[in-house]
Design an enzyme around this catalytic site. Structure first.
Site, short mmCIF file in Angstrom:
data_model
loop_
_atom_site.label_atom_id
_atom_site.label_comp_id
_atom_site.label_asym_id
_atom_site.label_seq_id
_atom_site.Cartn_x
_atom_site.Cartn_y
_atom_site.Cartn_z
N LEU A 64 0.81 -1.22 0.00
CA LEU A 64 0.00 0.00 0.00
C LEU A 64 0.85 1.28 0.00
O LEU A 64 1.84 1.36 0.71
CB LEU A 64 -0.92 -0.01 1.22
CG LEU A 64 -1.85 -1.23 1.32
CD1 LEU A 64 -2.70 -1.15 2.59
CD2 LEU A 64 -2.73 -1.36 0.09
N HIS A 90 -3.34 4.19 -2.56
CA HIS A 90 -4.31 3.27 -1.95
C HIS A 90 -4.99 3.93 -0.75
O HIS A 90 -6.21 3.84 -0.58
CB HIS A 90 -3.62 2.00 -1.45
CG HIS A 90 -2.99 1.17 -2.52
ND1 HIS A 90 -1.63 1.02 -2.65
CD2 HIS A 90 -3.55 0.41 -3.51
CE1 HIS A 90 -1.37 0.22 -3.66
NE2 HIS A 90 -2.51 -0.16 -4.21
N SER A 109 2.42 4.16 -7.96
CA SER A 109 2.14 2.79 -8.36
C SER A 109 3.18 1.88 -7.71
O SER A 109 4.34 2.28 -7.53
CB SER A 109 2.26 2.67 -9.89
OG SER A 109 2.42 1.32 -10.27
N SER A 110 2.75 0.67 -7.38
CA SER A 110 3.69 -0.30 -6.80
C SER A 110 4.85 -0.54 -7.76
O SER A 110 5.96 -0.87 -7.35
CB SER A 110 2.99 -1.62 -6.52
OG SER A 110 1.86 -1.38 -5.73
#
Ligand code: AMP
Length: 275
Positions: A27, A31, A181-182
């Site tokens: 997260l 998120h 973004s991850s």
């Protein structure tokens, strides 16, 4: 925050969920902003963390997907949400039915990201369909960053006659415009600086539209902007915001997918016709 690792326990508790936020964990502020958005609705909040293997096109991507569960739990606790669901694959499959892919509208799965990521949206639709059967939330909160995903889930809700509202939450960016973004964690510092140009080109497209450029001119300008760059465009396109088709008489959305090395990044910008 009550944590459920078993669907059976979750169902036995007979809680009714007002706001559901599906995630794959790892997260970040993007998120967490969905939680703030959910708080604008009434009622409780349930976040799920589940890395859905079948929506990855590449096994290596799935294997390398960052799992940071302890940190995620800490972040969620600090946001004061009521429920966290961390189910496993077998449990999900036991307590839900698959989505019948015959009902999937073909344009969703063969256009834009669907064209370049075969099976991806079907896998997303299937897992969200399963979560909706299990959780049956009043609202599902989704990030605008994954606009095509929202589009698919809207279709899914309509096809399956589910009574869940979609709450859309705006994209959170770093101060230079890069959408969180991850995947950004896989970029080097230089690549991160370069990646800001993805949003830069979306801003360019919006500016050009408001200065009267045609869609073809805008598209050409964006491809030109990234020419000779280490950003390799997979696609850039401008579409109708409501239908994602090539009609240009209402509000629009510019969508982009690009690679930096082997990291695929997506982003979009909404272009209001009367702004
Ligand atoms: P994921 O964990 O990547 O499946 O994302 C879970 C949810 O978070 C999806 O609804 C995403 O659209 C949303 N999300 C991911 N990144 C962002 C961001 N930068 N800003 C807002 N929402 C995001």
């Amino acid at each position: 925050m009550k944590i459920y690792k078993s669907i059976e326990q979750f169902l036995n508790s007979k809680i009714e969920i007002d706001n559901f936020i599906p995630t794959m964990g790892n997260l970040h502020e993007g998120h967490l902003s969905l939680i703030d958005k959910a708080k604008e609705n009434t009622g409780n909040i349930c976040v799920s963390i589940y890395v859905n293997e079948s929506q990855f096109n590449n096994k290596k991507d799935f294997d390398n997907y960052p799992i940071t569960l302890d940190l995620d739990v800490k972040k969620l606790k600090s946001k004061n949400i009521e429920y966290l669901l961390i189910p496993n694959k077998f449990d999900i499959e036991k307590f839900s039915n698959p989505f019948n892919i015959d009902y999937a509208p073909s344009y969703l799965i063969s256009d834009l990201c669907g064209k370049y990521r075969p099976g991806h949206f079907l896998a997303v639709i299937d897992i969200v369909h399963r979560f909706l059967q299990i959780i049956n939330p009043k609202n599902i909160i989704l990030g605008e960053k994954d606009f095509q995903q929202i589009f698919c889930i809207r279709e899914l809700i309509s096809i399956s006659k589910q009574e869940t509202n979609i709450t859309i939450s705006p994209t959170i960016r770093n101060k230079h415009g890069l959408a969180l973004s991850s995947r950004n964690a896989h970029l080097s510092n230089e690549e991160k600086i370069l990646a800001n140009n993805i949003y830069g080109s979306l801003i360019l497209s919006k500016d050009l539209f408001h200065k009267g450029s045609s869609i073809n001119e805008i598209t050409e300008a964006v491809y030109d902007f990234h020419k000779n760059s280490l950003i390799k465009l997979e696609y850039f396109t401008v579409r109708d915001l409501k239908t994602l088709q090539h009609t240009y008489d209402g509000d629009l959305i510019a969508l982009i997918a690009a690679y930096i090395s082997d990291i695929r990044l997506i982003d979009n910008i909404i272009i209001r016709s009367n702004a």
